[in-house]
Write a protein that holds these residues in place. Structure first.
Motif, PDB file in Angstrom:
ATOM      1  N   LEU A  92      -3.868   1.822  -3.407  1.00  0.00           N
ATOM      2  CA  LEU A  92      -4.645   2.713  -2.534  1.00  0.00           C
ATOM      3  C   LEU A  92      -5.564   1.892  -1.627  1.00  0.00           C
ATOM      4  CD1 LEU A  92      -5.534   5.541  -1.727  1.00  0.00           C
ATOM      5  CD2 LEU A  92      -7.181   5.526  -3.596  1.00  0.00           C
ATOM      6  N   ARG A  93      -6.189   0.894  -2.219  1.00  0.00           N
ATOM      7  CA  ARG A  93      -7.067   0.039  -1.424  1.00  0.00           C
ATOM      8  C   ARG A  93      -6.304  -0.542  -0.240  1.00  0.00           C
ATOM      9  NH1 ARG A  93      -8.727  -5.309  -2.784  1.00  0.00           N
ATOM     10  NH2 ARG A  93      -6.499  -5.736  -2.780  1.00  0.00           N
ATOM     11  N   ASN A  94      -5.087  -1.022  -0.498  1.00  0.00           N
ATOM     12  CA  ASN A  94      -4.307  -1.643   0.564  1.00  0.00           C
ATOM     13  C   ASN A  94      -3.894  -0.635   1.632  1.00  0.00           C
ATOM     14  OD1 ASN A  94      -4.570  -4.057  -0.721  1.00  0.00           O
ATOM     15  ND2 ASN A  94      -2.558  -3.985  -1.707  1.00  0.00           N
ATOM     16  N   LEU A  95      -3.626   0.572   1.196  1.00  0.00           N
ATOM     17  CA  LEU A  95      -3.270   1.618   2.151  1.00  0.00           C
ATOM     18  C   LEU A  95      -4.463   1.934   3.057  1.00  0.00           C
ATOM     19  CD1 LEU A  95      -1.230   3.725   3.136  1.00  0.00           C
ATOM     20  CD2 LEU A  95      -2.114   5.285   1.407  1.00  0.00           C
ATOM     21  N   GLY A 124       0.801  -1.213   0.000  1.00  0.00           N
ATOM     22  CA  GLY A 124       0.000   0.000   0.000  1.00  0.00           C
ATOM     23  C   GLY A 124       0.838   1.270   0.000  1.00  0.00           C
ATOM     24  N   GLU A 125       2.017   1.175  -0.595  1.00  0.00           N
ATOM     25  CA  GLU A 125       2.888   2.359  -0.638  1.00  0.00           C
ATOM     26  C   GLU A 125       2.579   3.171  -1.891  1.00  0.00           C
ATOM     27  OE1 GLU A 125       6.545   0.043   1.631  1.00  0.00           O
ATOM     28  OE2 GLU A 125       6.440   0.144  -0.551  1.00  0.00           O
ATOM     29  N   LEU A 126       1.607   4.021  -1.737  1.00  0.00           N
ATOM     30  CA  LEU A 126       1.058   4.727  -2.886  1.00  0.00           C
ATOM     31  C   LEU A 126       2.093   5.597  -3.587  1.00  0.00           C
ATOM     32  CD1 LEU A 126      -1.711   4.786  -4.105  1.00  0.00           C
ATOM     33  CD2 LEU A 126      -2.212   6.856  -2.804  1.00  0.00           C
ATOM     34  N   HIS A 127       2.812   6.363  -2.785  1.00  0.00           N
ATOM     35  CA  HIS A 127       3.761   7.291  -3.384  1.00  0.00           C
ATOM     36  C   HIS A 127       4.908   6.540  -4.059  1.00  0.00           C
ATOM     37  CE1 HIS A 127       5.690  11.065  -4.094  1.00  0.00           C
ATOM     38  NE2 HIS A 127       6.778  10.707  -3.444  1.00  0.00           N
ATOM     39  N   ALA A 128       5.390   5.518  -3.387  1.00  0.00           N
ATOM     40  CA  ALA A 128       6.466   4.714  -3.965  1.00  0.00           C
ATOM     41  C   ALA A 128       5.990   4.054  -5.257  1.00  0.00           C
ATOM     42  CB  ALA A 128       6.923   3.654  -2.969  1.00  0.00           C
ATOM     43  N   PHE A 129       4.736   3.672  -5.281  1.00  0.00           N
ATOM     44  CA  PHE A 129       4.155   3.101  -6.501  1.00  0.00           C
ATOM     45  C   PHE A 129       4.232   4.122  -7.644  1.00  0.00           C
ATOM     46  CE2 PHE A 129       0.569   2.674  -9.380  1.00  0.00           C
ATOM     47  CZ  PHE A 129       0.628   1.344  -9.749  1.00  0.00           C
TER      48      PHE A 129
END
Lengths: 93, 466
Positions: B378-381, B345-350
């Motif tokens: 995002l869902r995982n975050l 869930g690492e959105l920014h790193a993604f």
């Protein structure tokens, strides 16, 4: 942060130039090697030589769930609390 | 020449299509090319071939138990034309090898002349089927002719563009309306037209199925697919599929063709669906291709997975395991960072990883698909935020603890800004949440006036076990 980004971009652009010249010369050849489905050396083969028969796709374990419950959610929860405080603080200002 | 024709006769008598097709291979050593070409001259070549065919057929028939294996006169005439064209093409091939060894620029021979002479060979074959009564079991000859026509076309195009860039770098500036794309692949485009003739030749055969050229169809289709993809006009492949499904009723089933043809066809069919964003169909075809692929064909398996991994991400929300990608360093580089960020869930790193690999992703036509994996990240975050919220006191004595389902929007906002260090407006966060609900990645509603997201008590994040 922003200035660093800009600097990165500049150096990237500088690097890209000579590469591009090379790439322009033979894009066709490069794609050919990379992207094309190859002819198989043999025309046909037995079922036991297929990927499925050799622990391939048939095994569903090769695909994993897209989420992760193993990580220490305590860590995350402390991080989150700190971040919340920071956000609150910045809003009050 | 003689040994070639006796192999021809042998194959003719025994009806061995692949053996027959080998006699038309241009992949010969210099010595063999020379031997074939020098065995006759332009004046007597046709007579030599004709005599050769008749004699060697007679010998083969005499040597075998087959009764009455003589070729009809018409057919002999057709093959004479074919081998005559082959002989001429061999001459051109010989010339280019000689000019490259002596480095003499004076020779007129070039890949485009080879292309033209090879096209003559293909035309002679097509005429053979249309008017000299060539039998359907000989279709592998069309494979050899078609496959090499494509190779020669590509070589000719490369050769021409090399020559052009040498000559006209200075002039190029003046030609504004010059369209390099269409010029660049001139020969290959012509090749596509020739292959289309072969396609129709196979498709339109009305003979009973066991004697039909329809058995040649998938090989030719695969050649056409490769050609269209290289020409960047993959969409033209759709016409082929349409023509195919129109005639499918009296077409042999794909399963009865050799696996090499099945796998190649399924791969391209899958990629075509993929490009149309029909991921469910694409996944079906690609999975089939992978299952059936030869276990040692690493490169091809890698290509299949390049598209199958993004498919899986979108259709079943699953990621490739380390084990699956183990044999493919390139795929690991391509997918592992993204997979890790999605899972965590690492959105920014993604976002950064997507940016990082953008060129490669775009080149492989998977960028847009992978971008949609951001929803899963995002869902995982958001799911982690839900977890971090912990449990509420059970209402009834001894009741099961219930997760806190009313989560302040601010917590989601904080989680999103955690990686990027950029603060989002609450409106923006609400928009993201609403989208998640709409996409059925999250169940619940937003209580705006309270600044809360109220999540479903049963399955707040459908399919993920909570």
């Amino acid at each position: 942060m922003a200035s660093q980004d800009a600097a990165n971009k500049d150096s990237k652009a500088a690097e890209a130039k000579p590469e591009q010249a090379v790439a322009d010369q033979k894009p066709a050849a490069a794609l050919e090697e990379d992207d094309e489905f190859e002819d198989f050396p043999v025309d046909d083969w037995e079922a036991e030589d297929t990927e499925a028969a050799n622990g391939g796709e048939g095994g569903k374990h090769l695909w994993e769930e897209s989420w992760d419950d193993d990580d220490t959610s305590d860590d995350f929860s402390t991080q989150l609390k700190e971040e919340l405080k920071k956000v609150e603080a910045s809003k009050k200002r | 020449m003689d040994s070639m024709l006796s192999r021809f006769a042998e194959a003719q008598v025994k009806c061995l299509g692949y053996d027959l097709s080998h006699t038309l291979s241009p992949d010969l050593s210099y010595e063999n090319l020379r031997a074939v070409y020098k065995s006759c001259n332009a004046h007597d070549v046709k007579a030599v071939i004709k005599r050769g065919i008749q004699n060697s057929i007679q010998n083969s028939v005499a040597g075998s138990q087959v009764v009455g294996g003589q070729l009809p006169k018409e057919e002999v005439q057709g093959w004479v034309e074919v081998y005559h064209a082959y002989w001429k093409a061999v001459g051109e091939l010989l010339a280019i090898q000689e000019s490259s060894t002596t480095n003499g620029k004076s020779s007129n021979s070039s890949w485009s002349t080879i292309y033209e002479s090879w096209k003559e060979l293909l035309s002679a074959l097509i005429r053979g089927y249309l008017s000299h009564g060539f039998e359907a079991w000989t279709v592998p000859c069309l494979y050899v002719a078609g496959r090499h026509l494509r190779v020669f076309a590509i070589k000719a195009d490369t050769e021409r563009s090399n020559n052009m860039s040498l000559e006209s770098t200075a002039e190029a500036n003046f030609e504004d309306d010059f369209n390099p794309e269409s010029e660049k692949n001139q020969m290959l485009e012509d090749c596509a037209r020739q292959l289309n003739r072969v396609f129709n030749l196979c498709l339109s055969d009305r003979a009973p199925i066991d004697q039909s050229r329809k058995w040649g169809i998938y090989y030719v289709i695969n050649l056409l697919f490769k050609t269209y993809f290289k020409l960047n006009s993959a969409s033209l492949s759709k016409n082929i599929l349409k023509a195919l499904s129109a005639g499918r009723g009296d077409m042999p089933a794909l399963e009865s063709f050799p696996k090499s043809q099945q796998v190649t066809f399924k791969y391209y069919e899958g990629v075509l669906c993929f490009l149309e964003e029909n991921y469910v169909e694409a996944e079906k075809h690609l999975t089939k291709a992978l299952d059936m692929c030869h276990k040692d064909a690493l490169k091809n398996k890698e290509l299949i997975l390049t598209y199958l991994v993004p498919c899986h991400l979108l259709t079943t929300h699953t990621l490739p395991s380390q084990k699956l990608l183990e044999p493919y360093p390139r795929l690991q580089k391509l997918f592992l960072p993204l997979s890790r960020h999605i899972r965590k869930g690492e959105l920014h790193a993604f976002d950064l990883a997507l940016q990082e690999g953008e060129d490669e992703f775009v080149k492989r036509r998977i960028y847009l698909t992978l971008e949609r994996g951001r929803d899963i990240a995002l869902r995982n975050l958001l799911r982690k935020v839900f977890f971090a919220g912990g449990f509420e006191e059970p209402k009834a004595e001894g009741g099961k603890p219930v997760r806190r389902t009313r989560v302040p929007i601010a917590e989601f906002a904080a989680a999103i800004s955690l990686g990027s260090q950029e603060t989002l407006d609450n409106d923006e966060v609400e928009c993201l949440l609403a989208n998640m609900v709409y996409k059925n990645l999250m169940k619940g509603y937003i209580a705006r006036e309270r600044g809360m997201m109220v999540l479903s008590k049963s399955g707040a994040f459908p399919g993920t076990g909570i």
